[in-house]
Design a protein around this motif. Structure first.
Motif, PDB file in Angstrom:
ATOM      1  N   MET A  53       0.808  -1.216   0.000  1.00 48.41           N
ATOM      2  CA  MET A  53       0.000   0.000   0.000  1.00 48.41           C
ATOM      3  C   MET A  53       0.844   1.271   0.000  1.00 48.41           C
ATOM      4  N   ARG A  54       2.046   1.213   0.499  1.00 46.46           N
ATOM      5  CA  ARG A  54       2.883   2.411   0.515  1.00 46.46           C
ATOM      6  C   ARG A  54       3.543   2.622  -0.840  1.00 46.46           C
ATOM      7  N   GLU A  55       4.148   1.561  -1.363  1.00 48.26           N
ATOM      8  CA  GLU A  55       4.952   1.709  -2.573  1.00 48.26           C
ATOM      9  C   GLU A  55       4.197   1.360  -3.846  1.00 48.26           C
ATOM     10  N   GLY A  56       3.082   0.659  -3.714  1.00 48.70           N
ATOM     11  CA  GLY A  56       2.308   0.301  -4.887  1.00 48.70           C
ATOM     12  C   GLY A  56       2.858  -0.866  -5.671  1.00 48.70           C
ATOM     13  N   LEU A  57       3.863  -1.542  -5.136  1.00 45.49           N
ATOM     14  CA  LEU A  57       4.420  -2.688  -5.838  1.00 45.49           C
ATOM     15  C   LEU A  57       3.422  -3.837  -5.802  1.00 45.49           C
ATOM     16  N   THR A  58       3.361  -4.563  -6.909  1.00 41.41           N
ATOM     17  CA  THR A  58       2.344  -5.607  -7.028  1.00 41.41           C
ATOM     18  C   THR A  58       2.945  -6.947  -7.431  1.00 41.41           C
ATOM     19  N   GLU A  59       2.227  -7.992  -7.086  1.00 45.51           N
ATOM     20  CA  GLU A  59       2.482  -9.330  -7.587  1.00 45.51           C
ATOM     21  C   GLU A  59       1.127  -9.938  -7.942  1.00 45.51           C
ATOM     22  N   HIS A  60       1.133 -10.744  -9.005  1.00 41.77           N
ATOM     23  CA  HIS A  60      -0.100 -11.403  -9.427  1.00 41.77           C
ATOM     24  C   HIS A  60       0.165 -12.884  -9.644  1.00 41.77           C
ATOM     25  N   ALA A  61      -0.794 -13.685  -9.301  1.00 42.17           N
ATOM     26  CA  ALA A  61      -0.677 -15.120  -9.515  1.00 42.17           C
ATOM     27  C   ALA A  61      -0.702 -15.424 -11.003  1.00 42.17           C
ATOM     28  N   ASP A  62       0.006 -16.453 -11.370  1.00 41.45           N
ATOM     29  CA  ASP A  62       0.065 -16.840 -12.782  1.00 41.45           C
ATOM     30  C   ASP A  62      -1.323 -17.122 -13.345  1.00 41.45           C
ATOM     31  N   SER A  63      -2.191 -17.653 -12.497  1.00 41.16           N
ATOM     32  CA  SER A  63      -3.504 -18.088 -12.980  1.00 41.16           C
ATOM     33  C   SER A  63      -4.379 -16.933 -13.456  1.00 41.16           C
ATOM     34  N   ILE A  64      -4.086 -15.726 -13.019  1.00 37.20           N
ATOM     35  CA  ILE A  64      -4.944 -14.587 -13.390  1.00 37.20           C
ATOM     36  C   ILE A  64      -4.190 -13.462 -14.083  1.00 37.20           C
ATOM     37  N   LYS A  65      -2.925 -13.659 -14.336  1.00 29.79           N
ATOM     38  CA  LYS A  65      -2.151 -12.624 -15.015  1.00 29.79           C
ATOM     39  C   LYS A  65      -2.745 -12.311 -16.382  1.00 29.79           C
ATOM     40  N   GLY A  66      -2.784 -11.050 -16.667  1.00 26.65           N
ATOM     41  CA  GLY A  66      -3.326 -10.602 -17.946  1.00 26.65           C
ATOM     42  C   GLY A  66      -4.820 -10.321 -17.906  1.00 26.65           C
ATOM     43  N   ARG A  67      -5.511 -10.823 -16.880  1.00 27.19           N
ATOM     44  CA  ARG A  67      -6.952 -10.572 -16.760  1.00 27.19           C
ATOM     45  C   ARG A  67      -7.281  -9.757 -15.521  1.00 27.19           C
ATOM     46  N   PHE A  68      -6.594 -10.016 -14.430  1.00 24.28           N
ATOM     47  CA  PHE A  68      -6.851  -9.329 -13.164  1.00 24.28           C
ATOM     48  C   PHE A  68      -5.674  -8.428 -12.841  1.00 24.28           C
ATOM     49  N   THR A  69      -5.971  -7.267 -12.288  1.00 23.93           N
ATOM     50  CA  THR A  69      -4.937  -6.319 -11.900  1.00 23.93           C
ATOM     51  C   THR A  69      -5.301  -5.687 -10.563  1.00 23.93           C
ATOM     52  N   THR A  70      -4.339  -5.673  -9.665  1.00 23.78           N
ATOM     53  CA  THR A  70      -4.580  -5.012  -8.391  1.00 23.78           C
ATOM     54  C   THR A  70      -3.960  -3.623  -8.402  1.00 23.78           C
ATOM     55  N   SER A  71      -4.593  -2.714  -7.705  1.00 23.88           N
ATOM     56  CA  SER A  71      -4.102  -1.345  -7.590  1.00 23.88           C
ATOM     57  C   SER A  71      -4.533  -0.804  -6.243  1.00 23.88           C
ATOM     58  N   ARG A  72      -4.134   0.419  -5.943  1.00 25.18           N
ATOM     59  CA  ARG A  72      -4.563   0.984  -4.663  1.00 25.18           C
ATOM     60  C   ARG A  72      -4.649   2.490  -4.749  1.00 25.18           C
ATOM     61  N   ASP A  73      -5.450   3.033  -3.876  1.00 27.54           N
ATOM     62  CA  ASP A  73      -5.475   4.464  -3.611  1.00 27.54           C
ATOM     63  C   ASP A  73      -4.975   4.603  -2.184  1.00 27.54           C
ATOM     64  N   ARG A  74      -3.752   5.005  -2.092  1.00 29.59           N
ATOM     65  CA  ARG A  74      -3.087   5.043  -0.789  1.00 29.59           C
ATOM     66  C   ARG A  74      -3.829   5.933   0.191  1.00 29.59           C
ATOM     67  N   PHE A  75      -4.331   7.039  -0.264  1.00 25.89           N
ATOM     68  CA  PHE A  75      -4.924   8.030   0.639  1.00 25.89           C
ATOM     69  C   PHE A  75      -6.358   7.684   1.020  1.00 25.89           C
ATOM     70  N   LYS A  76      -6.958   6.807   0.242  1.00 26.14           N
ATOM     71  CA  LYS A  76      -8.288   6.313   0.602  1.00 26.14           C
ATOM     72  C   LYS A  76      -8.206   4.992   1.344  1.00 26.14           C
ATOM     73  N   HIS A  77      -6.996   4.509   1.574  1.00 30.46           N
ATOM     74  CA  HIS A  77      -6.786   3.236   2.267  1.00 30.46           C
ATOM     75  C   HIS A  77      -7.570   2.120   1.583  1.00 30.46           C
ATOM     76  N   THR A  78      -7.547   2.137   0.274  1.00 38.00           N
ATOM     77  CA  THR A  78      -8.357   1.212  -0.499  1.00 38.00           C
ATOM     78  C   THR A  78      -7.504   0.495  -1.534  1.00 38.00           C
ATOM     79  N   ALA A  79      -7.693  -0.804  -1.596  1.00 37.43           N
ATOM     80  CA  ALA A  79      -7.078  -1.622  -2.637  1.00 37.43           C
ATOM     81  C   ALA A  79      -8.178  -2.089  -3.578  1.00 37.43           C
TER      82      ALA A  79
END
Length: 128
Positions: A53-79
């Motif tokens: 949540m601080r740096e925004g670095l992400t990892e995704h499982a192989d099973s969903i790569k290319g279809r699912f993406t995680t992101s965040r709004d740090r100031f809204k404390h929301t992923a």
């Protein structure tokens, strides 16, 4: 008290998209990660993604790569978990956590947090 609340689930047709949100509260800093998981009926829990949540670095499982993406709004404390090109195999209960555990490439990526908190889960149903 650390709380996580998911929203954005529901029913969608094959090929559709949904964006899940996970709002966190009770944490005094953003030195934590949010992991997304799902559990389909009769199957084991599957780790999907992780975001720092601080740096925004992400990892995704192989099973969903290319279809699912995680992101965040740090100031809204929301992923977020953006899910595209959904299919019936994606039907599951989706949860967020301050814990991450997923397989990416040849590696198991695991991040722990003292709170080890979970949201209540939210249903995603994909119809054919």
């Amino acid at each position: 008290q650390v709380q996580l609340v998911e929203s954005g689930g529901g029913q969608v047709q094959t090929g559709g998209s949904l964006r899940l949100s996970c709002v966190t509260s009770g944490l005094t800093s953003d030195s934590y990660s949010i992991g997304w998981f799902r559990r389909a009926l009769g199957k084991e829990r599957e780790g999907l993604s992780c975001i720092n949540m601080r740096e925004g670095l992400t990892e995704h499982a192989d099973s969903i790569k290319g279809r699912f993406t995680t992101s965040r709004d740090r100031f809204k404390h929301t992923a977020y978990l953006q899910m595209n090109n959904l299919n019936p195999d994606d039907t599951a209960t989706y949860s967020c956590s301050t814990y991450c555990d997923l397989i990416t490439g040849d590696f198991r990526y695991e991040v722990s947090h003292w709170s080890h908190s979970w949201g209540q889960g939210i249903q995603v149903t994909v119809s054919s």
